[in-house]
Design a protein around this motif. Sequence first.
Motif, short mmCIF file in Angstrom:
data_model
loop_
_atom_site.label_atom_id
_atom_site.label_comp_id
_atom_site.label_asym_id
_atom_site.label_seq_id
_atom_site.Cartn_x
_atom_site.Cartn_y
_atom_site.Cartn_z
N UNK A 60 0.72 -1.18 0.02
CA UNK A 60 -0.03 0.10 -0.03
C UNK A 60 0.84 1.28 0.02
N UNK A 61 1.84 1.37 0.66
CA UNK A 61 2.93 2.40 0.76
C UNK A 61 3.56 2.82 -0.50
N UNK A 62 3.88 1.49 -0.99
CA UNK A 62 4.62 1.89 -2.33
C UNK A 62 3.74 2.35 -3.46
N UNK A 63 2.47 1.91 -3.37
CA UNK A 63 1.38 2.57 -4.47
C UNK A 63 1.19 3.68 -3.89
N UNK A 64 0.98 4.40 -2.85
CA UNK A 64 0.62 5.56 -2.41
C UNK A 64 1.82 6.48 -2.87
N UNK A 65 3.06 5.91 -2.94
CA UNK A 65 4.18 6.49 -3.54
C UNK A 65 4.73 7.88 -2.91
N UNK A 66 5.11 8.81 -3.81
CA UNK A 66 5.81 10.15 -3.53
C UNK A 66 4.90 10.87 -2.56
N UNK A 67 3.54 10.64 -2.90
CA UNK A 67 2.46 11.61 -1.96
C UNK A 67 2.63 11.29 -0.53
N UNK A 68 3.09 10.09 -0.09
CA UNK A 68 3.55 10.09 1.41
C UNK A 68 4.89 9.79 1.63
N UNK A 69 5.66 10.19 0.92
CA UNK A 69 7.13 10.15 1.06
C UNK A 69 7.64 10.34 2.39
N UNK A 70 7.16 11.63 2.86
CA UNK A 70 7.34 11.95 4.19
C UNK A 70 7.05 11.22 5.50
N UNK A 71 5.88 10.59 5.23
CA UNK A 71 5.50 9.59 6.13
C UNK A 71 6.34 8.26 6.24
N UNK A 72 6.73 7.99 4.96
CA UNK A 72 7.77 6.84 4.92
C UNK A 72 9.19 7.10 5.18
N UNK A 73 9.69 8.39 4.96
CA UNK A 73 11.19 8.80 5.40
C UNK A 73 11.07 9.08 7.13
N UNK A 74 9.88 9.33 7.64
CA UNK A 74 10.02 9.47 9.11
C UNK A 74 10.33 8.21 9.77
N UNK A 75 9.95 7.07 9.11
CA UNK A 75 10.20 5.73 9.51
C UNK A 75 11.77 5.46 9.56
N UNK A 76 12.69 6.50 9.21
CA UNK A 76 13.93 6.18 9.18
C UNK A 76 14.44 6.29 10.54
N UNK A 77 13.72 7.01 11.33
CA UNK A 77 14.30 7.19 12.43
C UNK A 77 13.46 6.17 13.70
N UNK A 78 12.57 5.26 13.18
CA UNK A 78 12.01 4.27 13.97
C UNK A 78 12.95 3.54 14.87
N UNK A 79 12.51 3.13 16.13
CA UNK A 79 13.43 2.28 16.99
C UNK A 79 13.69 0.75 16.34
N UNK A 80 12.75 0.59 15.79
CA UNK A 80 12.70 -0.89 15.19
C UNK A 80 13.47 -1.02 13.82
N UNK A 81 14.71 -1.68 13.92
CA UNK A 81 15.43 -1.58 12.54
C UNK A 81 14.57 -2.33 11.50
N UNK A 82 13.88 -3.27 11.79
CA UNK A 82 13.13 -3.75 10.62
C UNK A 82 12.14 -2.71 10.04
N UNK A 83 11.51 -1.84 10.57
CA UNK A 83 10.79 -1.04 10.14
C UNK A 83 11.62 0.06 9.31
N UNK A 84 12.80 0.39 9.78
CA UNK A 84 13.61 1.27 8.93
C UNK A 84 13.91 0.55 7.59
N UNK A 85 14.30 -0.74 7.66
CA UNK A 85 14.55 -1.64 6.41
C UNK A 85 13.50 -1.52 5.42
N UNK A 86 12.24 -1.71 6.03
CA UNK A 86 11.14 -1.74 5.25
C UNK A 86 10.81 -0.41 4.47
N UNK A 87 11.02 0.43 5.16
CA UNK A 87 11.07 1.95 4.69
C UNK A 87 11.80 2.01 3.65
#
Length: 186
Positions: A60-87
């Motif tokens: 879903x996030x990949x389909x939403x794409x660049x419209x939600x890029x900031x939401x996805x990039x905010x995950x770069x700071x997630x404490x869960x490394x798996x979530x960072x990798x998914x982002x």
Amino acid sequence: DSRDPEYLNDTVLLLSDEDLSVREAAIAALTSIGGVTVANAVVPLLRLDDATQRNIAIEILAILGLDVIDVIMDLFNDPDDDVVKFAVDIIAQMNMDEATVKRIAPLIEHSNPNVRASVAVCLGMSNAPGVITILLKALEDPEEWVKFSAIEGLGLVGDKAALAPLFKIIETETGLTQEAAFDAVG
């Protein structure tokens, strides 16, 4: 109304339905609504133990794409490394602009080797200026998995400048590292 929070929450719950057609309909509904609200509603699925749910959120996030890029990039700071990798993996599925690449590049030094490996492949897919230099540095990573991903990234760059380091690896390395470089050259 599709913008009603209750409708949105109910639709997100349908993503865990046992019936594939129900899940597909929920994915279609959420992606047609789109936007940051939907992105924020599916991000928690990335933290679940259920791989199916995580994969649906990634889709879903990949389909939403660049419209939600900031939401996805905010995950770069997630404490869960798996979530960072998914982002990083989600962004790799998008057409990245140079600004996006600049925000991903520092993650090549992340503490988790799985994140670094995903970043190396993602950067290679971007074909952005300066990526080759970053990937050459990643070849020096102490983790073999990251080195292999850097080799793969160099192969994905699509620039002749990336070929010289790959040929050097083929000439000087042996075993799996050499084989990875052969694969990257094609």
